[in-house]
Design a protein around this motif. Structure first.
Motif, short mmCIF file in Angstrom:
data_model
loop_
_atom_site.label_atom_id
_atom_site.label_comp_id
_atom_site.label_asym_id
_atom_site.label_seq_id
_atom_site.Cartn_x
_atom_site.Cartn_y
_atom_site.Cartn_z
N ARG A 40 64.19 29.22 64.20
CA ARG A 40 64.48 28.80 62.83
C ARG A 40 63.20 28.46 62.09
NH1 ARG A 40 69.36 24.94 64.59
NH2 ARG A 40 69.13 23.96 62.56
N GLU A 46 74.62 31.22 64.84
CA GLU A 46 75.50 31.07 63.67
C GLU A 46 74.72 30.51 62.48
OE1 GLU A 46 78.52 32.04 63.28
OE2 GLU A 46 79.36 32.34 65.28
N VAL A 47 73.85 29.52 62.76
CA VAL A 47 73.04 28.94 61.68
C VAL A 47 72.15 30.02 61.06
CG1 VAL A 47 71.25 27.26 61.13
CG2 VAL A 47 73.04 26.67 62.75
N ALA A 100 75.33 28.71 68.89
CA ALA A 100 75.40 27.80 67.76
C ALA A 100 74.24 28.05 66.80
CB ALA A 100 75.38 26.35 68.25
N SER A 101 73.02 28.23 67.36
CA SER A 101 71.86 28.51 66.52
C SER A 101 71.98 29.88 65.88
CB SER A 101 70.57 28.44 67.34
OG SER A 101 70.16 27.12 67.47
#
Lengths: 310, 255
Positions: free
Chosen positions: B147, B176-177, B173-174
């Protein structure tokens, strides 16, 4: 403060302060790009410059600057164009430079290896007025470069490929880093000696890293450590009659060890604060024992879109 | 909407003595999201790195925004996310310090103005890392490193994003971000070329997939559906993060 009454000690202390600032200031970029030992290589090459200075009866400091800048540029070129065994070419350059220096000093009229010792390990009492002028000019160059171009040098040292794609003049910046490192070696040569220069570029940075989280703080702490150990070592060597270069380097290593010992509890406290901020449960919860608790907590902090606790 | 942002014609490239690209044609139009897919060693990373000028082109032509790549200097229009597992270097640095590097293409002599600081903060917000801005990158997880690298690319507010495996080693989860971040960029009109190993949560965003094999384009069109074992009924990828009752996740492994 009778120590300040002697002109040679005034010169020595001024040189010590400048070395304490410049060596970590350029060293941090070398450590960042994982070329921590580049200063050591330049130090070897600079010996040929010292030898040439004796031979031609020119200022050894300026001659060493010239030769080590040429050597540093050569190292950069080997890094660009060197195919598989760039390290072999570098080894030739380093040890060729050292052997050349020893040979030239022996050939110089009236030169012996005793002269060489003061350049290899530093000698405060022999810092002349001309030396100090050269050291001041060169140190000013290093300080201006490492501060004015800090963002560019940071970007290039952090991720060279990315820096090229942002359009930074990466080759020019790499050459500038090499030249600045070479200049720093000759600034530090009279105080800590060529063989120990690299330690002052690397050890204060390594020590500062134990405490800091940011590049800016690492830079500031490394310079503070650098100045403390160079001044401390110079004063010690005046009172105790010990060699200044060795004293300075041992003080720097002591600073590293003390800060490392202090850093472990500090890092633990920071990690705990971070965990609390992220809202993670302090301890693991077994699914059987507390399925409900885990169900409530885990999705809350590891939700897919809230960006927390990932 | 139809001018080419990237255009590659008959591009051949060699790494050492090995030919990695054997004549690639690839056009990415403004606003498109194109995924480069293929097995390890198929040349997808090399293809991307010829576009940004990091691998020399032996033959063929590349144009960026209609300018031959050799003469292209407007790097601020391009955001690059290299294939990395870490954003850290040899010295500690904060998330902000790393992301600031991405803004240098928009500054003169590296002096940051108000607008530059705002852009850096915005980039951090976009990837959901604003609350970690002052933390050391050494303290981040793998997904957070990615990120940060994406925020660094976004800091110059680019029109074209080039990403090399941005999802490598990133948990779901990351991912998805990152997919959400990318969705916002695409909605704002950014063109994207990205190398992927599998489509994952990005699948709905992809307009076109280009599949490479041994340095040649073997497919250029809509994203391929999952094939082989992965397409069999009952072949569900089980992920520990999936909430009970959620639909099976599409990972669409392609290689």
């Amino acid at each position: 403060m009778e120590i300040l009454d002697y002109a040679f000690m005034q010169r020595a202390l001024l040189a010590a302060v400048l070395v304490g600032i410049t060596a970590p200031a350029i060293g941090i970029y070398l450590v960042q790009r994982r070329q921590a030992l580049m200063g050591d290589g330049i130090g070897h090459v600079a010996m040929t410059g010292v030898g040439l200075g004796f031979m031609l009866s020119w200022s050894p400091v300026w001659m060493a600057t010239l030769v080590s800048v040429v050597g540093a540029v050569l190292m950069e070129l080997i890094r660009w164009y060197g195919k598989t065994r760039g390290d072999i070419a570098l080894a030739m350059l380093f040890y060729g430079g050292m052997a050349g220096g020893v040979m030239l000093i022996n050939l110089a009229p009236g030169g012996t290896n005793a002269n060489l010792m003061s350049f290899l390990f530093g000698s405060l009492s022999t810092v002349s007025q001309e030396d100090i002028t050269a050291i001041c000019v060169l140190a000013a160059f290093v300080i201006v470069m490492t501060l004015a171009l800090r963002r560019q040098l940071f970007a290039v040292s952090q991720d060279e490929e990315f820096a090229r794609v942002t359009g930074l003049p990466v080759r020019a910046l790499n050459l500038l880093t090499a030249v600045t490192a070479a200049v720093t070696v000759t600034v530090a040569m009279r105080v800590v000696g060529l063989l120990l220069v690299s330690a002052l570029m690397v050890v204060p940075v390594a020590a500062a890293q134990q405490l800091s989280r940011s590049f800016a703080a690492t830079f500031a702490i490394a310079v503070a450590i650098g100045v403390s150990v160079t001044v401390g070592g110079t004063v010690t060597s005046y009172y105790e009659d010990v060699p200044p270069g060795a004293t300075i380097v041992l003080l720097a290593i002591a600073a590293f060890m003390v800060l490392t010992a202090l850093a472990t509890p500090l890092a633990r406290r920071r990690a705990r604060a971070l965990e609390l901020a992220a809202g993670d449960p302090a301890e693991c919860v077994l699914p059987e024992a507390g399925a409900k608790v885990a169900d409530e907590r885990v999705p809350a902090s590891r939700g897919s879109t809230d960006g927390l606790g990932v | 909407m139809s001018e080419p942002v990237i255009s590659m014609r008959g591009v051949r490239a060699e790494l050492g003595s090995r030919t990695v690209l054997r004549g690639i044609d690839l056009t990415v139009l403004r606003g498109e999201v194109v995924a480069l897919l293929g097995a390890n060693g198929s040349g997808k990373s090399t293809a991307v790195r010829t576009v940004i000028g990091q691998v020399p082109v032996a033959e063929g032509e590349i144009e960026l925004f209609g300018t031959p790549r050799r003469r292209f200097r407007d790097w601020r229009r391009l955001g690059y996310v290299p294939q990395r597992t870490t954003a850290a270097g040899g010295v500690p640095a904060t998330v902000t310090e790393v992301v600031t590097s991405g803004r240098l293409s928009r500054t003169r002599l590296g002096i940051l103005r108000k607008a530059d600081h705002a852009a850096i903060r915005r980039a951090l917000d976009l990837v959901g890392m604003a609350d970690r801005a002052k933390d050391s990158v050494n303290a981040l997880s793998g997904g957070q490193h990615q990120r940060v690298l994406i925020a660094r690319a976004l800091a110059s507010e680019p029109e074209l994003l080039v990403m090399d495996e941005p999802m490598a080693g990133v948990d779901l989860a990351s991912q998805e971000v990152l997919a959400q971040t990318l969705r916002e960029q695409v909605a704002a009109g950014t063109t994207v070329l990205l190398v992927l190993h599998e489509l994952g949560p990005l699948e709905p965003l992809i307009d076109r997939a280009v599949v490479l094999r041994d340095g040649c384009v073997t497919h250029d069109g809509p994203p391929p559906k999952a094939v082989g074992q992965h397409a069999l009924p009952g072949h569900d990828h089980v992920h520990p993060h999936a909430a009970p009752g959620a639909e099976p996740l599409r990972t669409g492994l392609l290689s």
